[in-house]
Design a protein around this motif. Sequence first.
Motif, PDB file in Angstrom:
ATOM      1  N   ASN A   2      17.638  17.101 -65.961  1.00 19.31           N
ATOM      2  CA  ASN A   2      18.640  16.609 -65.023  1.00 19.31           C
ATOM      3  C   ASN A   2      19.412  17.817 -64.544  1.00 19.31           C
ATOM      4  N   GLU A   3      19.479  18.037 -63.222  1.00 15.80           N
ATOM      5  CA  GLU A   3      20.071  19.271 -62.732  1.00 15.80           C
ATOM      6  C   GLU A   3      21.516  19.444 -63.175  1.00 15.80           C
ATOM      7  N   GLU A  72      21.844  11.777 -72.180  1.00 12.81           N
ATOM      8  CA  GLU A  72      20.776  11.653 -71.183  1.00 12.81           C
ATOM      9  C   GLU A  72      19.590  12.541 -71.538  1.00 12.81           C
ATOM     10  N   GLU A  87      14.291  12.670 -64.789  1.00 17.32           N
ATOM     11  CA  GLU A  87      15.748  12.599 -64.850  1.00 17.32           C
ATOM     12  C   GLU A  87      16.173  11.331 -65.570  1.00 17.32           C
ATOM     13  N   ALA A 231      12.457  12.270 -57.623  1.00 16.89           N
ATOM     14  CA  ALA A 231      13.791  12.823 -57.400  1.00 16.89           C
ATOM     15  C   ALA A 231      14.570  12.024 -56.363  1.00 16.89           C
ATOM     16  N   ARG A 238      21.517   7.413 -58.850  1.00 18.63           N
ATOM     17  CA  ARG A 238      22.743   8.151 -59.167  1.00 18.63           C
ATOM     18  C   ARG A 238      23.859   7.800 -58.177  1.00 18.63           C
TER      19      ARG A 238
END
Length: 389
Positions: A2-3, A72, A87, A231, A238
């Motif tokens: 997850n970025e 997460e 993610e 993504a 998100r």
Amino acid sequence: MNESTTDTGHGPALPDGAGDGTRAVRAGLPEPVKHEPTLPGPVFAAHFHLPGDPTGPYTYGRDENPTWTLLERAVGELEAPGQDGVETLVFASGMAAISSVLFSQLRAGDAVVLPDDGYQALPLVRAQLETYGIEVRTAPTGGDAQLEVLDGAKLLWIETPSNPGLDVCDVRRLAEAAHARGALVAVDNTLATPLGQRPLELGADFAVASGTKQLTGHGDVLLGYVVGRDAEAMAAVRRWRKIVGAIPGPMEAWLAHRSIATLQLRVDRQNATALTLARALRERSEVTGLRYPGLPDDPSHTIASQQMRGFGCVVSFTLPSRERADRFLGALRLVDDATSFGGVRSTAERRGRWGGDAVPEGFIRFSVGAEDPEDLVADVLRALDESAV
């Protein structure tokens, strides 16, 4: 993964082929720092120091929190070990996670396929989707019946094993068919847990679950999560979380992460005892409609054996009447009459009391806990005897 987790540091890499227990106790831990705890405590923060431009992973508490980040990462390591580009997002409840996928991916004019034998809140979801101009099609879980209604659908929602009936469908087959028709696939993995089944490895686009159940296992946390590989699709999930604010508290997230460390121990014990209980119930003449995917003669056993590594902690069966079921539940001493499932203390309920499941009046959903198998089975058999009077 997850970025938003890039600044927190991953823990030491697990050895190739690490077992479920090793993965569970190490999942999501940060790099060790001298004098710091191995699992940092919950971060209670509505805002963070943010001079200058709003860059970096943590800006505001509705968007991100370091405690979520570690959880997460842990969930992602269990649901999709070794997979890149995956993610994970955590939510305030399982229904928040379910809603995030459905309402972020579907638009007016789209069609979605839902199970007609799934979680009892799905009819409420269906009604809301339809008010937004989304076509809702339904099909039973068993026999891969969803194949008949897939054409033109935008999203296929799978619940396997189904709750509460414990039917199982072929995730690989359905995912391939859905993708061939341009549909996304989401799998509710609550009953199986990531130790029992990994939907992304079976071809799904999303793995969704209520962490309230066996994942955390103590009956004291409401939590949900979504794991996805696309993504763009996960960015929409998100964004939905940000808009709706369906976020977990840091204490709940920390409790969930702490609880995951014992997941493999609990799953092994509870699943094994569930099979023992199912075998004992099979010998009782008053018990009908017994379902547990781990029984060799269960209608779902063949496909469950092909895609699951464990069959779950829930056993379902039917007693002759509502009155008999109520007497049975009242006679139990080691089992709480309560809803939900997956906790370390066994629970059971007459599922028809809620009115949302198409089950007989005497239908029992039994969640096997971590009690000694001999004690639990003896308690159930005694309660069956006493309730017969």
